[in-house]
Motif scaffolding. Sequence first.
Motif, PDB file in Angstrom:
ATOM      1  N   GLY A   1      18.768  57.681  36.797  1.00 54.17           N
ATOM      2  CA  GLY A   1      19.555  58.850  37.135  1.00 54.17           C
ATOM      3  C   GLY A   1      18.800  60.159  37.036  1.00 54.17           C
ATOM      4  N   LYS A   2      17.503  60.091  37.017  1.00 58.28           N
ATOM      5  CA  LYS A   2      16.703  61.317  36.940  1.00 58.28           C
ATOM      6  C   LYS A   2      16.893  62.150  38.209  1.00 58.28           C
ATOM      7  CE  LYS A   2      11.961  62.964  36.325  1.00 58.28           C
ATOM      8  NZ  LYS A   2      10.535  62.570  36.163  1.00 58.28           N
ATOM      9  N   GLY A   3      16.981  63.462  38.024  1.00 60.07           N
ATOM     10  CA  GLY A   3      17.201  64.338  39.156  1.00 60.07           C
ATOM     11  C   GLY A   3      15.991  64.470  40.065  1.00 60.07           C
ATOM     12  N   GLU A   4      16.249  64.511  41.361  1.00 58.67           N
ATOM     13  CA  GLU A   4      15.201  64.710  42.363  1.00 58.67           C
ATOM     14  C   GLU A   4      15.690  65.751  43.361  1.00 58.67           C
ATOM     15  OE1 GLU A   4      12.846  60.549  42.912  1.00 58.67           O
ATOM     16  OE2 GLU A   4      14.906  60.565  43.658  1.00 58.67           O
ATOM     17  N   TRP A   5      14.752  66.532  43.913  1.00 55.63           N
ATOM     18  CA  TRP A   5      15.108  67.580  44.869  1.00 55.63           C
ATOM     19  C   TRP A   5      15.092  67.036  46.295  1.00 55.63           C
ATOM     20  CZ3 TRP A   5      17.294  72.045  43.722  1.00 55.63           C
ATOM     21  CH2 TRP A   5      17.176  72.525  42.403  1.00 55.63           C
ATOM     22  N   TRP A   6      16.143  67.397  47.043  1.00 53.95           N
ATOM     23  CA  TRP A   6      16.302  66.971  48.428  1.00 53.95           C
ATOM     24  C   TRP A   6      16.539  68.205  49.301  1.00 53.95           C
ATOM     25  CZ3 TRP A   6      16.838  61.626  49.998  1.00 53.95           C
ATOM     26  CH2 TRP A   6      16.729  60.718  48.938  1.00 53.95           C
ATOM     27  N   LEU A   7      16.184  68.084  50.576  1.00 55.26           N
ATOM     28  CA  LEU A   7      16.306  69.188  51.522  1.00 55.26           C
ATOM     29  C   LEU A   7      17.213  68.802  52.693  1.00 55.26           C
ATOM     30  CD1 LEU A   7      12.557  70.306  51.774  1.00 55.26           C
ATOM     31  CD2 LEU A   7      14.307  71.182  50.223  1.00 55.26           C
TER      32      LEU A   7
END
Length: 413
Positions: free
Chosen positions: A388-394
């Motif tokens: 569940g680690k956060g990741e950046w999306w565009l």
Amino acid sequence: MSKKCKRCGADLVSLPHQIDGWGEYYACAGCEHKPEGCTCEPKEAPAQPFARRIKLTRASEIEPEPVEWMWEDNGRGRIPSGALAVAAGREGTGKSSFGIWMAAGVTTGTLPGPLLGRPHDVIYVAVEDSWKHTLVPRLIAAGANLDRVWRAEVEISEDETSTINLPNDFALLEDSIAHNGVKLVILDPLISTISAGIDTHKERSVRMVLDPLARLGDRTGCVMLGIAHFGKGAGTDASSLITGSGAFKNVPRAVLAFAVDPDEGTRVMTQSKNSLGLADLPSLAYNIESVKIETKKGTADVGKFVFCGEAPRSVGEILASNGDDSEQRNDKAGAVEFLIEALAGGWRKTTEIQEEAKQIHGISERTLNRARKSLAVVAKNFPTGPNGKGEWWLALPEQSATLPDPEGKGAKP
């Protein structure tokens, strides 16, 4: 061959009479009166089939009228009432969002011009976008009166509908316009409503659809707004870049061009064609702002079209600058095009976009960041990493509100 009565068409018969001896006279078989005194009902002449002919009308018999504008910008006409207009641009520039803005103004009576204070209905023909995920949320964000916006489809059987097909469905469309007092029809995109039997790259073929569409608008006083895309070609005449034949720029009375200015970091709308009004109207800057709306299934983040004053450059100037020899400007324009294509239709990881830009297209991180700023690309953090680690999306701003959240190793089912 028997003689016929000129009054009723019945046969004439010879009858005897005794006047100064026996003789005879001709009389109508129906009433036995002489033809000039026949009392039978006259027979109507059979209707003659309509013959194609030239109709001439003296110019002196035509009452002149001033142009009535559906949309006026500071008193200057942009889109005339009862005309065919086109909003065109590349993918991701916000031209469909402009259509939503127009629909909101017409249905609430807030569109500057003669309809101000007079709400009317709108027909929206959408081929590509989802109504429940995209169009209705955008209409709510724009403040439209949803009771006055009609989704238009054609019933082809008891349980099957299809997209409006032009020119085959002109009569059905005109009936719907007249019955509901519609003042705006949006065809998004215009080219997808044209029958597959029409060659959209041949002007004569396309005019078989656009000419009657323009006449339909003139008869009903309803604006026909077609959404169109730019092709891959280069040039500074925005109207000439519309995909398909030259009819897509020649037939409409108004063409509005949309573009992203990579130098100024803004979006720009230019009146590329205005046949019935001023040709040198100022270009307008606009943004696609993020608006949150509440739905029964949660909060949706939706793009909203907002004008923000005059733009320093026109779409033509933007197109010209994208084609000059400045290496830095070309790099940024290329990065903008890359992002529009790479982000079309879905969320992408920031790291994936950066790697693809650098390794495949040779775009530096600095240039990519400048392009992201120009497009106002939306960046969000989702728990898609391990555990569940956060990741950046565009995502593109006008699409971010309606896209499903990305899934990853840490995403909940």
